[in-house]
Design an enzyme around this catalytic site. Structure first.
Site, short mmCIF file in Angstrom:
data_model
loop_
_atom_site.label_atom_id
_atom_site.label_comp_id
_atom_site.label_asym_id
_atom_site.label_seq_id
_atom_site.Cartn_x
_atom_site.Cartn_y
_atom_site.Cartn_z
N GLN A 107 0.84 -1.20 0.00
CA GLN A 107 0.00 0.00 0.00
C GLN A 107 0.88 1.25 0.00
OE1 GLN A 107 -3.42 -0.48 3.06
NE2 GLN A 107 -1.94 -2.04 3.60
N HIS A 125 -1.56 1.56 -4.12
CA HIS A 125 -1.95 2.96 -3.98
C HIS A 125 -1.07 3.92 -4.77
CE1 HIS A 125 -4.11 1.82 0.06
NE2 HIS A 125 -4.80 1.47 -1.01
N CYS A 133 -1.51 13.02 -15.51
CA CYS A 133 -2.25 14.17 -16.03
C CYS A 133 -3.72 14.02 -15.67
CB CYS A 133 -2.07 14.26 -17.54
SG CYS A 133 -3.04 15.61 -18.24
N CYS A 136 -5.36 13.92 -19.78
CA CYS A 136 -5.04 12.82 -20.72
C CYS A 136 -4.58 11.55 -20.00
CB CYS A 136 -4.03 13.26 -21.77
SG CYS A 136 -2.34 13.44 -21.17
N CYS A 156 -0.54 17.84 -22.94
CA CYS A 156 -1.80 18.55 -23.19
C CYS A 156 -1.95 19.84 -22.37
CB CYS A 156 -2.98 17.63 -22.95
SG CYS A 156 -3.34 17.37 -21.21
C1 BJW Z 1 4.40 -1.33 12.63
C2 BJW Z 1 5.58 -0.66 12.88
C3 BJW Z 1 6.74 -1.43 12.81
C4 BJW Z 1 4.03 0.80 13.03
N1 BJW Z 1 6.66 -2.73 12.52
N2 BJW Z 1 4.34 -2.62 12.36
C5 BJW Z 1 -16.37 5.53 4.70
C6 BJW Z 1 -16.08 6.83 4.27
C7 BJW Z 1 -15.21 7.05 3.19
C8 BJW Z 1 -14.65 6.01 2.53
C9 BJW Z 1 -14.94 4.72 2.94
C10 BJW Z 1 -15.81 4.48 4.00
N3 BJW Z 1 -15.90 3.15 4.17
C11 BJW Z 1 -15.10 2.55 3.26
C12 BJW Z 1 -14.52 3.49 2.49
C13 BJW Z 1 -13.60 3.26 1.38
C14 BJW Z 1 -12.20 3.73 1.72
C15 BJW Z 1 -11.79 3.16 3.08
O1 BJW Z 1 -11.37 2.03 3.19
N4 BJW Z 1 -11.89 3.98 4.12
C16 BJW Z 1 -11.63 3.53 5.49
C17 BJW Z 1 -10.61 4.45 6.15
C18 BJW Z 1 -12.94 3.51 6.23
N5 BJW Z 1 -11.35 3.21 0.66
C19 BJW Z 1 -11.19 3.87 -0.47
O2 BJW Z 1 -11.69 4.95 -0.66
C20 BJW Z 1 -10.40 3.17 -1.55
N6 BJW Z 1 -11.13 3.19 -2.75
C21 BJW Z 1 -12.35 2.64 -2.88
O3 BJW Z 1 -12.88 2.02 -1.98
O4 BJW Z 1 -12.91 2.82 -4.09
C22 BJW Z 1 -14.23 2.38 -4.30
C23 BJW Z 1 -14.63 2.80 -5.69
C24 BJW Z 1 -14.96 1.83 -6.62
C25 BJW Z 1 -15.33 2.23 -7.91
C26 BJW Z 1 -15.32 3.57 -8.24
C27 BJW Z 1 -14.97 4.53 -7.33
C28 BJW Z 1 -14.62 4.14 -6.03
C29 BJW Z 1 -9.09 3.90 -1.81
C30 BJW Z 1 -8.21 3.93 -0.62
C31 BJW Z 1 -6.96 4.77 -0.91
C32 BJW Z 1 -6.11 4.96 0.32
N7 BJW Z 1 -5.15 5.98 0.07
C33 BJW Z 1 -4.14 6.28 1.07
C34 BJW Z 1 -3.31 7.48 0.56
C35 BJW Z 1 -2.37 7.03 -0.56
C36 BJW Z 1 -1.54 8.12 -1.08
C37 BJW Z 1 -0.70 8.77 -0.03
O5 BJW Z 1 0.06 8.15 0.72
O6 BJW Z 1 -0.78 9.98 0.06
O7 BJW Z 1 -3.29 5.16 1.27
S1 BJW Z 1 -4.81 6.60 2.69
C38 BJW Z 1 -3.52 5.80 3.58
O8 BJW Z 1 -4.02 4.63 4.27
C39 BJW Z 1 -2.54 5.28 2.51
C40 BJW Z 1 -2.18 3.94 3.06
O9 BJW Z 1 -1.67 3.12 2.03
C41 BJW Z 1 -3.47 3.46 3.65
C42 BJW Z 1 -3.32 2.35 4.66
O10 BJW Z 1 -2.58 2.76 5.76
P1 BJW Z 1 -1.58 1.73 6.47
O11 BJW Z 1 -0.48 1.40 5.55
O12 BJW Z 1 -2.34 0.61 7.04
O13 BJW Z 1 -0.94 2.67 7.61
P2 BJW Z 1 -1.48 2.98 9.10
O14 BJW Z 1 -0.78 4.19 9.56
O15 BJW Z 1 -2.94 3.00 9.13
O16 BJW Z 1 -1.02 1.72 9.95
C43 BJW Z 1 0.33 1.47 10.26
C44 BJW Z 1 0.39 0.15 11.00
O17 BJW Z 1 1.73 -0.23 11.16
C45 BJW Z 1 -0.24 0.18 12.40
O18 BJW Z 1 -1.07 -0.96 12.53
C46 BJW Z 1 0.96 0.08 13.34
O19 BJW Z 1 0.67 -0.65 14.52
C47 BJW Z 1 1.94 -0.66 12.49
N8 BJW Z 1 3.36 -0.37 12.75
N9 BJW Z 1 5.26 0.68 13.16
C48 BJW Z 1 5.41 -3.27 12.33
N10 BJW Z 1 7.94 -0.86 13.05
ZN ZN Z 2 -2.09 15.59 -20.34
#
Ligand code: BJW
Ligand code: ZN
Length: 245
Positions: A107, A125, A133, A136, A156
């Site tokens: 991710q 992600h 873009c 385009c 573009c």
């Molecule tokens: C350690 C450690 C060490 C620390 N050793 N461990 C309600 C409202 C709005 C939206 C939704 C909703 N319900 C569901 C949704 C959908 C939404 C979602 O899931 N939301 C939830 C939050 C509720 N999902 C989406 O919107 C996705 N798209 C989608 O569903 O599309 C549907 C669709 C279909 C068809 C047409 C149109 C739409 C897209 C999700 C995109 C997520 N994007 C981000 C940003 C990416 C770009 C950027 O970085 O700027 O991705 S958000 C952010 O969270 C990022 C991460 O990849 C992602 C996950 O986070 P991650 O990696 O789990 O990090 P943390 O900080 O949460 O956890 C760290 C962990 O590590 C902890 O557990 C610690 O304990 C541990 N840790 N140190 C081992 N040393």
């Molecule tokens: Zn373009």
């Protein structure tokens, strides 16, 4: 069973595994110095991902969102892979030598798995070092973005955006298909350093379990998917992962 015994058992499984799939999250890069998203230290310059990683935020204030990504780029640029990234790159090499499959689904957008030498990476992600873009849709590698004047497409002329997946946006179909396929076909699945709250990534470990894979979670704490795993190893990924080599 003690952690030591569990690790020994996982090592044995790795020796026999034919298909290994891994899902990583921000926690795997924490020991490299990349802030995570959630939890007490999970803040990026006083913003939460939910506030700026959205298409609405970009529509309202593209300069602010670009500043945030530019700041994150500058933070990530000098950072190096840690022993957890290195261990995954090593594992891939040894499985390939045996002719087995290894898929690293991440991710993370930081590029540290690639820096560590991992090859078969599925970036769910996107990637912070690429731009897309808004018109385009052309994707290009771009490590220097002129945020003062807002970056424009050379083809573009439309506004460029970071090539990442924001909340409410669909993941690329072929990327998601690859991730589901690897999760459903593997015999061993590791879910490392993710809070497992963001969908659809969080469902991959459950898919793997439903398809009879042995599922191992490595995290500093339990998560919503812990109950679906076979073993949950609590601790730092950089300390635990090298034990599997
Ligand atoms: C350690 C450690 C060490 C620390 N050793 N461990 C309600 C409202 C709005 C939206 C939704 C909703 N319900 C569901 C949704 C959908 C939404 C979602 O899931 N939301 C939830 C939050 C509720 N999902 C989406 O919107 C996705 N798209 C989608 O569903 O599309 C549907 C669709 C279909 C068809 C047409 C149109 C739409 C897209 C999700 C995109 C997520 N994007 C981000 C940003 C990416 C770009 C950027 O970085 O700027 O991705 S958000 C952010 O969270 C990022 C991460 O990849 C992602 C996950 O986070 P991650 O990696 O789990 O990090 P943390 O900080 O949460 O956890 C760290 C962990 O590590 C902890 O557990 C610690 O304990 C541990 N840790 N140190 C081992 N040393
Ligand atoms: Zn373009």
């Amino acid at each position: 069973m003690s952690n030591v015994e569990q690790i020994e058992e996982i090592r044995e499984k790795l020796k026999k595994a034919k298909n290994v799939a891994i899902l990583t999250g921000a926690g795997i890069s924490q020991e490299s110095g990349v802030p995570t998203f959630r939890g007490e230290e999970g803040l990026w310059k006083n913003y939460r991902a939910e506030e700026l990683a959205t298409p609405e935020a970009f529509e309202t204030d593209p300069a602010l969102v670009w500043q945030w990504y530019d700041w994150r780029r500058s933070l990530i640029k000098p950072l190096l892979p840690n022993p957890a990234h290195d261990a995954l790159a090593e594992l891939e090499k040894s499985l390939h030598k045996r002719g087995e499959n290894f898929t690293l689904i991440t991710q993370n957008i930081d590029g540290l798995h690639e820096k560590a030498g991992s090859k078969n990476i599925v970036e769910l992600h996107g990637n912070i070092w690429k731009v897309r873009c808004t018109k385009c849709q052309q994707v290009t590698e771009n490590s220097q973005v002129p945020i003062e004047i807002l970056p424009k497409c050379t083809k573009c002329g439309a506004l460029l955006r970071p090539h990442v997946v924001w909340f409410g946006e669909a993941l690329e179909t072929d990327i998601l298909t690859k991730a589901f396929k690897a999760s459903e076909e593997c015999d061993l699945f590791f879910v490392i350093g993710t809070s497992s709250v963001v969908q659809p990534a969080a469902s991959l470990a459950i898919r793997a379990k439903e398809a009879n894979a042995f599922v191992v979670e490595i995290n500093m704490e339990e998560t919503p998917i812990t109950e679906y795993t076979d073993y949950s190893l609590i601790g730092k990924a950089g300390e635990i992962m090298p034990k599997f080599l």
